[in-house]
Design a protein around this motif. Structure first.
Motif, PDB file in Angstrom:
ATOM      1  N   PHE A  91      32.359  36.830  35.757  1.00  0.00           N
ATOM      2  CA  PHE A  91      31.563  38.494  36.269  1.00  0.00           C
ATOM      3  C   PHE A  91      31.626  39.240  35.053  1.00  0.00           C
ATOM      4  O   PHE A  91      30.397  39.756  34.871  1.00  0.00           O
ATOM      5  N   ASP A  92      32.664  39.494  34.237  1.00  0.00           N
ATOM      6  CA  ASP A  92      32.280  40.204  33.312  1.00  0.00           C
ATOM      7  C   ASP A  92      31.305  39.531  32.315  1.00  0.00           C
ATOM      8  O   ASP A  92      30.643  40.620  31.564  1.00  0.00           O
ATOM      9  N   VAL A  93      31.345  38.335  32.218  1.00  0.00           N
ATOM     10  CA  VAL A  93      29.972  38.041  31.214  1.00  0.00           C
ATOM     11  C   VAL A  93      28.746  37.761  31.461  1.00  0.00           C
ATOM     12  O   VAL A  93      27.763  38.358  31.161  1.00  0.00           O
TER      13      VAL A  93
ATOM     14  N   HIS B  68      25.630  44.141  38.315  1.00  0.00           N
ATOM     15  CA  HIS B  68      26.335  44.263  39.671  1.00  0.00           C
ATOM     16  C   HIS B  68      27.615  45.100  39.477  1.00  0.00           C
ATOM     17  O   HIS B  68      28.326  44.989  38.452  1.00  0.00           O
ATOM     18  N   LYS B  69      27.770  45.965  40.321  1.00  0.00           N
ATOM     19  CA  LYS B  69      29.008  46.762  40.254  1.00  0.00           C
ATOM     20  C   LYS B  69      29.942  46.118  41.501  1.00  0.00           C
ATOM     21  O   LYS B  69      29.570  45.458  42.450  1.00  0.00           O
ATOM     22  N   LEU B  70      31.152  46.407  41.426  1.00  0.00           N
ATOM     23  CA  LEU B  70      31.983  46.039  42.408  1.00  0.00           C
ATOM     24  C   LEU B  70      32.409  46.927  43.546  1.00  0.00           C
ATOM     25  O   LEU B  70      33.119  46.448  44.479  1.00  0.00           O
ATOM     26  N   THR B  71      31.694  47.895  43.592  1.00  0.00           N
ATOM     27  CA  THR B  71      31.642  48.939  44.785  1.00  0.00           C
ATOM     28  C   THR B  71      30.298  48.718  45.371  1.00  0.00           C
ATOM     29  O   THR B  71      29.459  47.635  45.235  1.00  0.00           O
ATOM     30  N   ASN B  72      29.988  49.532  46.495  1.00  0.00           N
ATOM     31  CA  ASN B  72      28.758  49.565  47.138  1.00  0.00           C
ATOM     32  C   ASN B  72      27.457  50.090  46.427  1.00  0.00           C
ATOM     33  O   ASN B  72      26.442  49.775  46.777  1.00  0.00           O
ATOM     34  N   GLU B  73      27.952  50.578  44.938  1.00  0.00           N
ATOM     35  CA  GLU B  73      26.787  51.230  44.225  1.00  0.00           C
ATOM     36  C   GLU B  73      25.896  50.236  43.827  1.00  0.00           C
ATOM     37  O   GLU B  73      26.355  49.335  42.844  1.00  0.00           O
ATOM     38  N   LYS B  74      24.558  50.550  43.752  1.00  0.00           N
ATOM     39  CA  LYS B  74      23.763  49.564  43.216  1.00  0.00           C
ATOM     40  C   LYS B  74      23.463  49.770  41.740  1.00  0.00           C
ATOM     41  O   LYS B  74      23.511  51.004  41.233  1.00  0.00           O
ATOM     42  N   LEU B  75      23.420  49.020  40.760  1.00  0.00           N
ATOM     43  CA  LEU B  75      23.050  49.056  39.348  1.00  0.00           C
ATOM     44  C   LEU B  75      22.004  48.276  39.052  1.00  0.00           C
ATOM     45  O   LEU B  75      20.908  49.222  39.620  1.00  0.00           O
TER      46      LEU B  75
ATOM     47  N   HIS C 128      34.295  29.988  41.677  1.00  0.00           N
ATOM     48  CA  HIS C 128      35.494  30.986  41.184  1.00  0.00           C
ATOM     49  C   HIS C 128      34.767  32.275  41.451  1.00  0.00           C
ATOM     50  O   HIS C 128      35.788  33.259  41.632  1.00  0.00           O
ATOM     51  N   ILE C 129      33.633  32.432  41.320  1.00  0.00           N
ATOM     52  CA  ILE C 129      33.110  33.833  41.610  1.00  0.00           C
ATOM     53  C   ILE C 129      33.226  34.134  42.862  1.00  0.00           C
ATOM     54  O   ILE C 129      33.441  35.368  43.407  1.00  0.00           O
ATOM     55  N   LEU C 130      33.229  33.080  44.019  1.00  0.00           N
ATOM     56  CA  LEU C 130      33.512  33.677  45.401  1.00  0.00           C
ATOM     57  C   LEU C 130      34.814  33.877  45.435  1.00  0.00           C
ATOM     58  O   LEU C 130      35.161  34.934  46.446  1.00  0.00           O
ATOM     59  N   GLU C 131      35.713  33.269  44.988  1.00  0.00           N
ATOM     60  CA  GLU C 131      37.116  33.667  45.056  1.00  0.00           C
ATOM     61  C   GLU C 131      37.430  35.044  44.636  1.00  0.00           C
ATOM     62  O   GLU C 131      38.030  35.977  45.304  1.00  0.00           O
ATOM     63  N   PHE C 132      36.651  35.480  43.249  1.00  0.00           N
ATOM     64  CA  PHE C 132      36.830  36.738  42.884  1.00  0.00           C
ATOM     65  C   PHE C 132      35.983  37.839  43.963  1.00  0.00           C
ATOM     66  O   PHE C 132      36.727  38.810  43.921  1.00  0.00           O
ATOM     67  N   MET C 133      35.105  37.510  44.506  1.00  0.00           N
ATOM     68  CA  MET C 133      34.446  38.522  45.460  1.00  0.00           C
ATOM     69  C   MET C 133      35.571  38.418  46.523  1.00  0.00           C
ATOM     70  O   MET C 133      35.608  39.692  47.256  1.00  0.00           O
TER      71      MET C 133
ATOM     72  N   ALA D 223      44.434  32.177  40.406  1.00  0.00           N
ATOM     73  CA  ALA D 223      43.873  31.356  39.074  1.00  0.00           C
ATOM     74  C   ALA D 223      42.285  31.263  39.252  1.00  0.00           C
ATOM     75  O   ALA D 223      41.639  31.556  38.167  1.00  0.00           O
ATOM     76  N   MET D 224      41.575  31.107  40.432  1.00  0.00           N
ATOM     77  CA  MET D 224      40.241  30.876  40.552  1.00  0.00           C
ATOM     78  C   MET D 224      39.830  32.209  40.558  1.00  0.00           C
ATOM     79  O   MET D 224      38.578  32.568  39.993  1.00  0.00           O
ATOM     80  N   ALA D 225      40.365  33.280  41.228  1.00  0.00           N
ATOM     81  CA  ALA D 225      39.925  34.592  41.212  1.00  0.00           C
ATOM     82  C   ALA D 225      39.722  35.064  39.713  1.00  0.00           C
ATOM     83  O   ALA D 225      38.916  35.907  39.295  1.00  0.00           O
ATOM     84  N   ASP D 226      40.878  35.018  38.791  1.00  0.00           N
ATOM     85  CA  ASP D 226      40.920  35.365  37.450  1.00  0.00           C
ATOM     86  C   ASP D 226      39.781  34.771  36.625  1.00  0.00           C
ATOM     87  O   ASP D 226      39.105  35.152  35.795  1.00  0.00           O
ATOM     88  N   ALA D 227      39.547  33.454  36.937  1.00  0.00           N
ATOM     89  CA  ALA D 227      38.293  32.716  36.432  1.00  0.00           C
ATOM     90  C   ALA D 227      36.920  33.524  36.666  1.00  0.00           C
ATOM     91  O   ALA D 227      36.016  33.525  35.858  1.00  0.00           O
ATOM     92  N   GLY D 228      36.944  33.734  38.004  1.00  0.00           N
ATOM     93  CA  GLY D 228      35.682  34.248  38.572  1.00  0.00           C
ATOM     94  C   GLY D 228      35.540  35.615  37.861  1.00  0.00           C
ATOM     95  O   GLY D 228      34.457  36.030  37.694  1.00  0.00           O
ATOM     96  N   LYS D 229      36.622  36.300  37.690  1.00  0.00           N
ATOM     97  CA  LYS D 229      36.510  37.709  36.960  1.00  0.00           C
ATOM     98  C   LYS D 229      35.898  37.593  35.765  1.00  0.00           C
ATOM     99  O   LYS D 229      35.033  38.432  35.157  1.00  0.00           O
TER     100      LYS D 229
END
Length: 159
Positions: free
Chosen positions: A75-77, A83-90, A147-152, A66-72
């Motif tokens: 993140f989206d907003v 930031h990307k969820l990969t190693n790629e720099k945006l 929540h963001i930490l949990e999503f990370m 639930a915390m990870a979903d809230a973090g997602k």
């Protein structure tokens, strides 16, 4: 007439970008040693594993979905534009592996207190030289940061 207007606008922009440096040079030179002394004192107290902020020990266990979903959602907003969820720099660095490189308290302190940490953390200063843009303070709550930490953590494959 159009050429004259264009020249005036360009001149005004050039003047504005110069920031009036000529009038402030002496005052900046007078304050330079004082600023450096103050920076040195605060840097001596900086903990690179904890960061700068109110979080000193963040307990983590199994992923809380639930915390990870809230973090997602956060993140989206607020994060996905830079930031990307990969190693790629945006604009900013990618998030892959961030939880293996930093302690949970450091991550939460950075999320909630980016300005002070960028000013003190040598690693963040190096990252700033690469990205060329400071992370803005998104004014996230402590719960948002958790929540963001949990999503990370979920993004990094924690169980």
């Amino acid at each position: 007439m159009k050429k004259m207007l264009a020249i005036t606008i360009i001149s005004a922009l050039l003047y504005a970008c110069s920031g009036g440096a000529g009038s402030n040079e002496n005052s900046n030179a007078d304050n330079k040693s004082t600023d450096q002394d103050a920076g040195t004192k605060s840097l001596a107290d900086y903990d690179p594993h904890r960061g700068e902020g109110k979080f000193s020990n963040v307990e983590v266990g199994p992923i809380d979905a639930a915390m990870a979903d809230a973090g997602k959602k956060i993140f989206d907003v607020k994060c996905s534009a830079c930031h990307k969820l990969t190693n790629e720099k945006l604009v900013g660095p990618g998030w892959a592996g961030v939880t293996s490189r930093h302690e949970p308290a450091w991550i939460m302190n950075f999320i909630t207190n980016p300005d002070a940490m960028i000013d003190k953390d040598p690693e963040l200063q190096s990252q700033l030289e690469i990205c060329l843009v400071r992370m803005p303070n998104q004014n996230l709550t402590d719960d948002d940061a958790r929540h963001i930490l949990e999503f990370m953590r979920k993004n990094d494959g924690a169980k």
